[in-house]
Design an enzyme around this catalytic site. Structure first.
Site, PDB file in Angstrom:
ATOM      1  N   CYS A  29       0.807  -1.230   0.000  1.00  0.00           N
ATOM      2  CA  CYS A  29       0.000   0.000   0.000  1.00  0.00           C
ATOM      3  C   CYS A  29       0.841   1.282   0.000  1.00  0.00           C
ATOM      4  CB  CYS A  29      -0.965   0.007   1.177  1.00  0.00           C
ATOM      5  SG  CYS A  29      -0.302  -0.717   2.670  1.00  0.00           S
ATOM      6  N   HIS A  52      -2.963   6.275   4.483  1.00  0.00           N
ATOM      7  CA  HIS A  52      -1.518   6.329   4.730  1.00  0.00           C
ATOM      8  C   HIS A  52      -0.998   7.704   4.300  1.00  0.00           C
ATOM      9  CE1 HIS A  52      -1.495   2.206   5.698  1.00  0.00           C
ATOM     10  NE2 HIS A  52      -0.775   1.702   4.723  1.00  0.00           N
TER      11      HIS A  52
END
Ligand code: A2P
Length: 344
Positions: free
Chosen positions: A135, A247
């Site tokens: 990710c 994130h």
């Protein structure tokens, strides 16, 4: 033409998001199979607004019944099941790290290296397996690609601030329960993390390697080289923070050619998959809270690094369950469909 699609890990954080994203983007589905462990067989999961699917146990499923399978059930399950699915003629898009660095498995971010997808087919030397990157890497390479093309990225230093959903649904539950428990003086018992995650920051994601880096940090280096350019030098420091989704990354780049702040801002604004929100004022930047549920990679805080000759710094935020996992997998499935590729 529609596809027979299987989502493996359909009860997990990413698997649910895969089902949601396939429905939202109207992926051409003839038949959808929701698969998970035998513990979840018979449970129900939603597919879009109106459809409810009954979960089938993965070990009871015949991959001859699927054209495309999106896997998000961890590395061990992928290692065991994906090759079998590929041999049965099903094209596997795997979200785990099991195959990412295998030479006969392309690692794809559609905005960056869409053309590598053809090499996944068995007729082209592949194994009917396509890997989805980590990710943190996915959102970073979307930002680096146009910068590399225009200015030649030589070196990247990146610090990450990663959401707990990257560690799966049990990790999200742990943050929720621990946060609540701390208010009533419950003792903290870390399960999915090495230390208390509520009200804390943990500089440790995945296992330690011999050189002192963690595997997560190594993945960012190795995967960026494989997807974008082996000549790019990248050093990462990865931190888990008590955020559920999204994130964030502080990115420091050095390039061969000179850049201006406005040139970088304009270039990124025009590049696929990126949204630039960069005003030097209160609220003139994006935080993970705002990125959750969105598809874009958001770039803010673009500024010149005065300590090196051609350097720029920026803040890069994205929904790790979307661009970092489910969305990228679905975009790969869309590439497969656009190009009419088949594993059979
Ligand atoms: P289950 O819910 O039945 O355990 P997360 O990363 O959010 O924890 O999700 C992991 C997903 O992978 C879940 O859907 C989980 O199913 C599935 N999974 C884990 N291990 C297996 C396995 N051995 N076989 C099939 N599915 C698995």
């Amino acid at each position: 033409m529609g596809y027979r699609v299987a989502v493996v890990g359909a009860t997990g954080a990413v698997g649910r998001e895969m089902l949601q994203t396939l429905a939202e983007r109207n992926f051409p589905v003839d038949k959808m199979h929701a698969l998970a462990s035998s513990r979840s067989a018979g449970r129900e999961v939603s597919f879009g607004e109106d459809e409810v699917l009954t979960v089938t146990a993965l070990d009871k499923f015949d991959f001859g019944e699927a054209d495309i399978a999106l896997f998000s059930a961890g590395g061990a399950t992928a290692k065991e099941v994906a090759p079998r699915a590929g041999e049965a003629g099903c094209l596997v898009i795997d979200n785990s790290s099991a195959f990412r660095m295998d030479e006969d498995v392309p690692l794809i971010v559609p905005e960056v290296n869409a053309d590598s997808v053809d090499s996944a087919l068995r007729g082209n030397g592949g194994r009917n397996i396509i890997a989805n990157p980590n990710c943190s890497t996915a959102q970073l390479v979307v930002a680096l690609k146009p910068l590399h093309e225009s200015f030649g990225v030589r070196r990247v230093v990146v610090s990450t601030y990663q959401a707990v959903s990257g560690a799966g649904k049990p990790a999200m539950d742990e943050l929720f329960n621990q946060t609540r428990g701390i208010y009533v003086n419950d003792p903290v018992r870390p399960e999915n993390f090495t230390k208390q995650i509520a009200f804390n920051a943990i500089p440790h994601i995945d296992v330690f390697l011999d050189d002192g880096f963690t595997k997560e940090e190594w993945k960012m280096t190795a995967e960026t080289k494989k997807i974008l350019d082996p000549a790019i030098e990248l050093v990462a420091h990865c931190v888990r923070i008590p955020v559920f989704i999204g994130h964030s990354e502080a990115v420091f780049i050095e390039t061969d050619k000179p850049m201006t702040e406005s040139g970088v801002r304009e270039l990124l604004r025009e590049s696929p998959g990126i949204s630039v929100i960069d005003h030097r004022a209160d609220e003139g930047y994006v935080t993970p809270h705002e990125a959750a549920g969105e598809d874009a990679v958001f770039i803010s805080r673009i500024r010149k690094d005065p300590t090196v000759e051609n350097g720029m710094v920026f803040w890069c935020v994205s929904d790790n369950l979307r661009k970092g996992a489910a969305l990228n997998s679905v975009q790969i499935a869309e590439l497969v469909a656009e190009r009419g590729l088949s594993g059979r």
